[in-house]
Design an enzyme around this catalytic site. Sequence first.
Site, PDB file in Angstrom:
ATOM      1  N   LYS A  99     -24.627 -29.431  12.033  1.00  0.00           N
ATOM      2  CA  LYS A  99     -23.233 -29.174  11.633  1.00  0.00           C
ATOM      3  C   LYS A  99     -22.245 -29.393  12.772  1.00  0.00           C
ATOM      4  CE  LYS A  99     -24.264 -25.564   8.265  1.00  0.00           C
ATOM      5  NZ  LYS A  99     -23.759 -24.305   7.709  1.00  0.00           N
ATOM      6  N   ARG A 119     -20.392 -21.234  -6.877  1.00  0.00           N
ATOM      7  CA  ARG A 119     -20.321 -22.654  -7.218  1.00  0.00           C
ATOM      8  C   ARG A 119     -21.728 -23.198  -7.176  1.00  0.00           C
ATOM      9  NH1 ARG A 119     -18.225 -24.596  -1.412  1.00  0.00           N
ATOM     10  NH2 ARG A 119     -19.101 -22.712  -0.544  1.00  0.00           N
ATOM     11  N   LYS A 148     -18.128 -22.978  13.442  1.00  0.00           N
ATOM     12  CA  LYS A 148     -19.594 -22.894  13.339  1.00  0.00           C
ATOM     13  C   LYS A 148     -20.208 -22.531  14.696  1.00  0.00           C
ATOM     14  CE  LYS A 148     -19.527 -25.329   9.140  1.00  0.00           C
ATOM     15  NZ  LYS A 148     -18.133 -25.255   8.902  1.00  0.00           N
ATOM     16  N   ARG A 186     -13.867 -15.729   3.287  1.00  0.00           N
ATOM     17  CA  ARG A 186     -14.913 -15.885   2.257  1.00  0.00           C
ATOM     18  C   ARG A 186     -16.240 -16.132   2.957  1.00  0.00           C
ATOM     19  NH1 ARG A 186     -14.414 -20.859  -0.885  1.00  0.00           N
ATOM     20  NH2 ARG A 186     -16.241 -21.474   0.298  1.00  0.00           N
ATOM     21  N   SER A 195     -10.980 -20.981  -0.388  1.00  0.00           N
ATOM     22  CA  SER A 195     -10.412 -21.345  -1.690  1.00  0.00           C
ATOM     23  C   SER A 195     -11.238 -20.832  -2.867  1.00  0.00           C
ATOM     24  CB  SER A 195     -10.257 -22.855  -1.770  1.00  0.00           C
ATOM     25  OG  SER A 195     -11.497 -23.460  -1.556  1.00  0.00           O
ATOM     26  N   ASN A 253     -15.739 -18.359   6.102  1.00  0.00           N
ATOM     27  CA  ASN A 253     -14.499 -19.140   6.175  1.00  0.00           C
ATOM     28  C   ASN A 253     -13.351 -18.228   6.553  1.00  0.00           C
ATOM     29  OD1 ASN A 253     -15.390 -21.835   4.823  1.00  0.00           O
ATOM     30  ND2 ASN A 253     -16.195 -20.228   3.509  1.00  0.00           N
ATOM     31  N   GLU A 303     -14.446 -28.112   8.643  1.00  0.00           N
ATOM     32  CA  GLU A 303     -14.436 -27.361   7.399  1.00  0.00           C
ATOM     33  C   GLU A 303     -14.174 -28.338   6.257  1.00  0.00           C
ATOM     34  OE1 GLU A 303     -14.956 -24.114   7.384  1.00  0.00           O
ATOM     35  OE2 GLU A 303     -15.031 -24.065   9.563  1.00  0.00           O
ATOM     36  N   GLY A 304     -14.442 -27.869   5.067  1.00  0.00           N
ATOM     37  CA  GLY A 304     -14.013 -28.632   3.899  1.00  0.00           C
ATOM     38  C   GLY A 304     -15.102 -29.453   3.237  1.00  0.00           C
ATOM     39  N   GLU A 356     -22.005 -19.696   5.920  1.00  0.00           N
ATOM     40  CA  GLU A 356     -20.909 -19.669   6.897  1.00  0.00           C
ATOM     41  C   GLU A 356     -19.899 -18.626   6.449  1.00  0.00           C
ATOM     42  OE1 GLU A 356     -18.048 -22.782   7.059  1.00  0.00           O
ATOM     43  OE2 GLU A 356     -17.927 -22.981   4.904  1.00  0.00           O
TER      44      GLU A 356
HETATM   45  P1  ADP Z   1     -18.130 -26.541   5.332  1.00  0.00           P
HETATM   46  O1  ADP Z   1     -17.302 -25.842   6.332  1.00  0.00           O
HETATM   47  O2  ADP Z   1     -17.981 -28.002   5.338  1.00  0.00           O
HETATM   48  O3  ADP Z   1     -17.999 -25.921   3.978  1.00  0.00           O
HETATM   49  P2  ADP Z   1     -20.798 -25.388   5.357  1.00  0.00           P
HETATM   50  O4  ADP Z   1     -21.492 -24.839   6.528  1.00  0.00           O
HETATM   51  O5  ADP Z   1     -20.341 -24.411   4.347  1.00  0.00           O
HETATM   52  O6  ADP Z   1     -19.615 -26.313   5.856  1.00  0.00           O
HETATM   53  O7  ADP Z   1     -21.748 -26.441   4.674  1.00  0.00           O
HETATM   54  C1  ADP Z   1     -21.361 -27.164   3.519  1.00  0.00           C
HETATM   55  C2  ADP Z   1     -22.423 -27.025   2.443  1.00  0.00           C
HETATM   56  O8  ADP Z   1     -23.677 -27.493   2.942  1.00  0.00           O
HETATM   57  C3  ADP Z   1     -22.684 -25.600   1.997  1.00  0.00           C
HETATM   58  O9  ADP Z   1     -21.769 -25.202   1.021  1.00  0.00           O
HETATM   59  C4  ADP Z   1     -24.107 -25.687   1.491  1.00  0.00           C
HETATM   60  O10 ADP Z   1     -24.144 -26.217   0.187  1.00  0.00           O
HETATM   61  C5  ADP Z   1     -24.734 -26.706   2.441  1.00  0.00           C
HETATM   62  N1  ADP Z   1     -25.362 -26.011   3.575  1.00  0.00           N
HETATM   63  C6  ADP Z   1     -24.765 -25.634   4.718  1.00  0.00           C
HETATM   64  N2  ADP Z   1     -25.620 -24.992   5.531  1.00  0.00           N
HETATM   65  C7  ADP Z   1     -26.788 -24.955   4.898  1.00  0.00           C
HETATM   66  C8  ADP Z   1     -28.081 -24.433   5.226  1.00  0.00           C
HETATM   67  N3  ADP Z   1     -28.319 -23.829   6.382  1.00  0.00           N
HETATM   68  N4  ADP Z   1     -29.077 -24.597   4.319  1.00  0.00           N
HETATM   69  C9  ADP Z   1     -28.862 -25.224   3.151  1.00  0.00           C
HETATM   70  N5  ADP Z   1     -27.671 -25.739   2.785  1.00  0.00           N
HETATM   71  C10 ADP Z   1     -26.643 -25.610   3.632  1.00  0.00           C
HETATM   72 MG    MG Z   2     -18.588 -24.089   3.380  1.00  0.00          MG
END
Ligand code: ADP
Ligand code: MG
Length: 586
Positions: free
Chosen positions: A427, A517, A370, A190, A213, A208, A431-432, A206
């Site tokens: 970051k 979402r 990441k 995803r 999910s 996944n 995940e999660g 990102e």
């Molecule tokens: P995870 O693996 O925990 O899902 P993500 O990289 O998807 O990590 O980050 C979690 C959430 O943080 C994302 O769903 C988004 O809402 C927010 N986020 C992550 N990266 C960014 C970014 N570069 N700019 C704005 N919001 C972000």
């Molecule tokens: Mg995410």
Amino acid sequence: MVGNLILSSSLKRHGRLTRQNQAEIYLKVDQLVGFLCNLTTPQKRRHVENSVANVKKTNKGKMDQNRMAPCLQLPLDNKLLENVIEKAKDWALMHGACMRSRTNLNKDVLQFAPFVLLPSTFPRREFKKAVEIQPILNELVHKVAHDYEFLSSSLKSTNTVDHFTRRLFEIYETVRKDGITQPTSLGLLRSDYLLNCDSGTIKQVEINTVASSFGGISTHLGHYHRYVLQELGRMDMIQNLPENHALQGLCQGMLEAWKLYNNEKAVIMFVVEDVTYNICDQRFHEFELRSQNPNVPVIRRNLTQISERAKLGSKKELILDDMEVGVIYFRAGYEPGHYHSENEWNARLLMERSRAIKCPSIYYHLAGTKKVQQALAKPGVLEKFLSPDKTSVVKEIFTGLYSLDKDEFGDRAVQMAIENPGHFVLKPQREGGGNNVYGDKVRTAVEAMKDSEERSAWILMERISPPMQLNYLVRPGDPNNGCPPLSDVVGELGIFGVVIGDSEKILVNKQVGHMLRTKLSTADEGGVAAGLGALDSPYLCKSTNKIMLLDPSLQPDRWRSPGREARVASGGPGETLVGIDLCQPN
Ligand code: ADP
Ligand code: MG
């Protein structure tokens, strides 16, 4: 009592929005209030005022963020709202848009998952782009996963300080040395996107590769929003809700992998957490598999159970409770908390050594970290994996990603983060949801780690600033008597992909569906399973460039020209707030 009405308006130039062609127009709010008075009854007006107050509260410090119009004129009349929300909650409960309660767990009881009443507007052009790019991303991930040199060099510094990633990598090294038993991998991916206000285009958050999910529940959510629009008497709008067959596509992918395994008696095993809160999404997958092929048994086991009961057969088949496992679908195993002891790590290694087709194989899992995402954003790297035309398409969706390794590039990134913490997200390799660092805490965290090796465990990502829009967030146990206030929200689009293949070839490569979402605009993250976000589905509209340039001398009622219905669409912080925006469905 109130200050100015702000209209954010923009000109479309060469298909792009830029800061330069945005014009901010300020009008007296008295004009707006007058406008609202004309529009509404006293009761509606009170509701507007309450909604505006709420938007003001949730909107502090986000003044200059762009806005998208909601799909309908808001706010809705209170009575109508109450009525529709009651039906919507029951629809969600009866169709499994539900989760188990984290605060009051009872396995026999479900509650509806947070959702937004209306589908959020999303530019059709960007949606289409996300859908079309998915097969290219599938190919990229597949190739990266099979490039040992690239994975190992990208993760080298991280592995020295991040225990969890190192343990995953050690499993990879072990099975490589033994010789990979099952060369075929199944990827149910995803790719997540936020719309970027500056460019009006999607940027990848990102990708996944493990436990991607919400394909199950999201597939139903489109039907939910069809139902709500129908209840609101807007059948005409339904055509703008895109079809979503994520669940069918993901499960078809699992069954294709099962066929490749080539044993009619083999089962598909879901690796699950000790307690599954997001049970409906997982069960939807299970039930769909059984419906597409009733002859394939599906079992669920956690890592501890696998460690106690699984073994390898003479041909390295994974045998568990006298069943042979053909496909392993990980919905757990992506965070340290899932591994209580060495036993769970042994179980992961055992599965990796087996002939079962893994979703994901350990190298697919590592390709989704990441750190690898950041390594792919370095100049000249994508070119190694993709043709020039594909490379340029993928570059468009990348945003700034920086290593924090202890070298000159890392030092520069440290400096940028300290100078401008609000422009970045910090970051770790997790995940999660709930692991990233935002805002001023970026500076504190970077300053604290800048002299230690630990910083290699993190990456720095440019913060994407998505446009807000109004919607009603419906949550279980909401205290607002079934009538939640309007909130400013932002959406995150996820596109699902299926890829099957080995180091030599890709056998299946498809885009299969989507999810949306949505979170409060003030929240940093919006994971639904983590309790931060709400389920949504996209309402496709022309584009973010739709916002028209308004002449400040225009009177409010002139804005309501035919086909350009004015909508109360925005709120704002500070002294004032409220705006008018337009939505042109397409
Ligand atoms: P995870 O693996 O925990 O899902 P993500 O990289 O998807 O990590 O980050 C979690 C959430 O943080 C994302 O769903 C988004 O809402 C927010 N986020 C992550 N990266 C960014 C970014 N570069 N700019 C704005 N919001 C972000
Ligand atoms: Mg995410």
